[in-house]
Design a protein around this motif. Structure first.
Motif: not given
Length: 267
Positions: A1-7, A161-174
């Motif tokens: 997923m592109s950074e633009m799409k994540k934003d 019920c928040v982490i599912n909202l993140s487009p970068d879950k890998r970064r969340v857990f890091q």
């Protein structure tokens, strides 16, 4: 997923929760796409929603007015096993509901920090904390992918019920791993996939903001957590949650694809 799409996803989610913060709603669930149109769903109170998610009557009576907005998909307090003196981090703290419940459990020697990316939610939570003299609770503006928290600073991380909202879950857990002390633990309620979402639902931005389209499978979530460094990973789906999930987007029958889960792990 592109950074633009994540934003783009982050901005959609932020906009949705800004509306919720500015208008305390009474709907079937504020994690649902319909949460900003409560006039369609006046048949159940926020308190009843929270009871379905596992909160007790006593818990609901001991929080500031307006802190509980019906957000979430479970009760992370029930699995957090909070102890006096611990430092707790609440990811996506919203109006402060779970943070305020954690406050008396960690006591005067403990600390609760809520992080949310929506300024209006932070303002609401800070106001509630000040009015009700929660001296061991603070709220910080920030993204859960870039936590405003020092390394190895917290004992427990909660999220509802928040982490599912993140487009970068890998970064969340890091980031979660970074800020946890050695031996620290996760206590999370979130949505997981039980079947592949149809493509039309995956790309629906309203369903992403509604805690549906951004869900991961148990296998994918477990692998992401493992790669971040977590051990003793446990993800337990709660089939009974379909009773309230089916109200989130009834026209799409989303309960056929997602379910709430209890997610735990240790550093």
């Amino acid at each position: 997923m592109s950074e633009m799409k994540k934003d783009e996803i982050r901005e959609s989610v932020r906009s949705n929760y800004k509306k919720i913060a500015l208008k305390v709603v009474n709907s079937d669930s504020c994690c649902a796409p319909s949460c900003c149109t409560p006039e369609e769903n006046q048949n159940i109170s926020v308190e009843e929603i929270s009871k379905k998610m596992g909160y007790t009557k006593e818990e609901l009576q001991n929080i500031p007015n307006g802190a509980n907005m019906g957000l979430g998909c479970g009760n992370p307090q029930a699995i957090a096993d909070l102890k006096e003196g611990e430092t707790v981090l609440d990811l996506g703290s919203g109006g402060g509901f779970d943070a305020f419940l954690a406050s008396p459990k960690v006591g005067e020697k403990g600390k609760v920090i809520g992080v949310d990316m929506t300024p209006e939610m932070i303002s609401k939570a800070r106001s509630n904390a000040e009015k009700n003299q929660f001296v061991n609770v603070e709220f910080r503006l920030g993204e859960i992918e870039h936590l405003p928290i020092a390394d190895q600073f917290v004992d427990v991380i909660m999220s509802n019920c928040v982490i599912n909202l993140s487009p970068d879950k890998r970064r969340v857990f890091q980031e979660a791993y970074r800020v946890l002390k050695k031996g620290g633990r996760l206590a999370i309620s979130d949505i997981v996939l039980t079947a592949n979402l149809p493509e039309a639902l995956q790309t629906d931005m309203n369903l992403y903001s509604g805690c549906i389209a951004g869900a991961s499978s148990i296998e994918e979530l477990s692998e992401t957590m493992k790669q971040a460094g977590f051990k003793n990973i446990s993800i337990i789906p709660k089939d009974e949650s379909k009773e309230f999930i089916k109200e989130w987007a009834p026209e799409h029958k989303v309960e056929e694809y997602i379910v709430s889960a209890i997610i735990q792990a240790e550093k």
